[in-house]
Design an enzyme around this catalytic site. Structure first.
Site, PDB file in Angstrom:
ATOM      1  N   HIS A 127       6.464  13.238  -5.959  1.00 12.24           N
ATOM      2  CA  HIS A 127       7.022  12.368  -5.476  1.00 12.24           C
ATOM      3  C   HIS A 127       8.406  12.066  -4.782  1.00 12.24           C
ATOM      4  O   HIS A 127       9.165  11.213  -5.031  1.00 12.24           O
ATOM      5  CB  HIS A 127       6.331  10.856  -6.107  1.00 12.24           C
ATOM      6  N   HIS A 203       1.964   3.328  -3.161  1.00 13.57           N
ATOM      7  CA  HIS A 203       1.132   3.762  -4.988  1.00 13.57           C
ATOM      8  C   HIS A 203       0.664   2.302  -5.256  1.00 13.57           C
ATOM      9  O   HIS A 203       1.672   2.184  -6.871  1.00 13.57           O
ATOM     10  CB  HIS A 203       2.338   4.151  -5.672  1.00 13.57           C
ATOM     11  N   GLU A 342      -4.815   6.644  -2.609  1.00 16.04           N
ATOM     12  CA  GLU A 342      -3.471   6.592  -2.028  1.00 16.04           C
ATOM     13  C   GLU A 342      -3.768   7.904  -1.031  1.00 16.04           C
ATOM     14  O   GLU A 342      -3.397   8.748  -1.166  1.00 16.04           O
ATOM     15  CB  GLU A 342      -2.319   8.036  -3.127  1.00 16.04           C
TER      16      GLU A 342
END
Length: 376
Positions: A127, A203, A342
């Site tokens: 991420h 998210h 996502e």
């Protein structure tokens, strides 16, 4: 997605004190331009549908809507205060970037040059690194809280070399209530000076029964995806695309989340954390058409959510990393108490030439649209 390592305590203490100061100043006589760079909470409301967003991480904090009996509930997991998001490790509602999901070995080569990133998931980058886009303060460019189409637009400038990524990047995200019980999320990013990988993702942790209402294993999910990308023990894609038919990953028909999860648990996997290839989603380069990605239904509340997006993949995650997390209203969140959808480029695409490219060249614009349609 698996939760990342916590930030260094000293960094958190300094950052938290800055947030407190910023929040205090924002209620004083600071001018409007400066106030837009301070951390705050912004509401969008249309009838009985409302959301709250903070410019800390461009984070979606709440989504409130009725059930089939007209009872209102917040259907995303999260915290009561911005300060709690600062050291959170679950990415609740955050805008993920510069590159969502994992990059193997925290490195890649682009145009003949090797780049090393910050490893925050074992030897890999997750991420965007330890201080990705969900861990920075965004600038509020415009906020219209009510009316026929309330929205908020946030901006972040990612500098050349941030977390090891090449080139400056101008990033925008707009949250908008675009119709009755319809939430749209538009992300775009323009590369400046150097080519760079870009893979933004949103998210949110969804529980259509209401946050804190318990397990989502009974919720029915349909995914418009006939293939997925298998991974190794470190959740790095092998590079293959495999059919879901005959596997626990098959959600081509509406299926309870828990119906086949036992097949994963018996293999020592704690739940779904899987990238699916959206049917027809690999075509179109950086600009793709909206496609139906998923439908989720909660039988007890009568709520349903339909997701449309324009990305080639979607990570289906069943909150496997949650354990005793104290959230909004003192509710405690545990494993399988939410699900994430996502939409994204394929994980580790920068190291997988057979995956759809996520490279954005100087002057090019990356675009990512999501539309959530709720009913009850």
């Amino acid at each position: 997605m698996k939760m990342a390592r916590a930030l260094h305590p000293l960094f958190v203490a300094v950052l938290a004190s800055c947030l407190v100061a910023a929040l205090g100043l924002s209620s004083g006589a600071a001018d409007a331009a400066a106030g837009r760079k301070m951390v705050g909470v912004y509401e969008l409301k249309k009838g009985d549908f409302s959301i709250k967003v903070t410019n800390w991480g461009a984070t979606l904090m709440s989504v409130v809507l009725p059930d089939s009996r007209g009872n209102l509930a917040d259907v995303v997991l999260g915290y009561d205060t911005v300060a709690e998001y600062v050291n959170g490790t679950a990415y609740f509602g955050g805008l993920i970037g510069r590159v969502a999901n994992r990059i193997s070995g925290a490195r890649f080569t682009l145009d003949g040059k090797a780049y090393r990133l910050f490893p925050n998931d074992g030897k890999n980058t997750l991420h965007g690194g330890h201080r990705g886009f969900s861990k920075v303060v965004w600038t509020v460019k415009e906020h219209v809280g009510g009316g026929s189409s309330p929205f908020i637009t946030l901006y972040y400038h990612s500098f050349d070399g941030e977390q090891g990524f090449p080139g400056d990047l101008d990033v925008y995200v707009t949250y908008q209530i675009s119709d009755a019980h319809v939430l749209s999320v538009h992300m775009n990013a323009t590369a400046r000076g150097k080519a760079t990988p870009v893979n933004l993702a949103h998210h949110a942790y969804w529980n259509l029964g209401g946050h804190g209402s318990g397990s989502i294993l009974g919720e029915k999910v349909r995914l418009f995806a006939s293939r997925y990308t298998p991974v190794d023990a470190a959740l790095i894609p092998t590079g293959r695309l495999a059919p879901v038919a005959g596997t626990p990953y098959d959600f081509r028909r509406p299926t309870a989340v828990g119906a086949r999860i036992g097949g994963l648990l018996r293999r020592g996997v704690t739940g779904y954390d899987t990238n699916y290839a959206v049917d027809g989603g690999e075509r179109g380069g950086l600009r793709r058409q909206l496609r139906r990605v998923a439908v989720v239904r909660d039988g007890a509340s009568g709520r349903a959510m339909e997701l449309w997006a324009d990305q080639p993949g979607v990570q289906f995650y069943t909150a496997n990393g949650l354990s005793g997390v104290r959230g909004k209203g003192g509710k405690v969140y545990d494993r399988h108490d939410a699900l994430c959808l996502e939409t994204q480029g394929f994980p580790d695409a920068v190291n997988r030439p057979n995956f759809p490219s996520q490279i954005v060249r100087p002057g090019q614009v990356y675009s990512h649209d999501m539309v959530f349609k709720f009913s009850f």
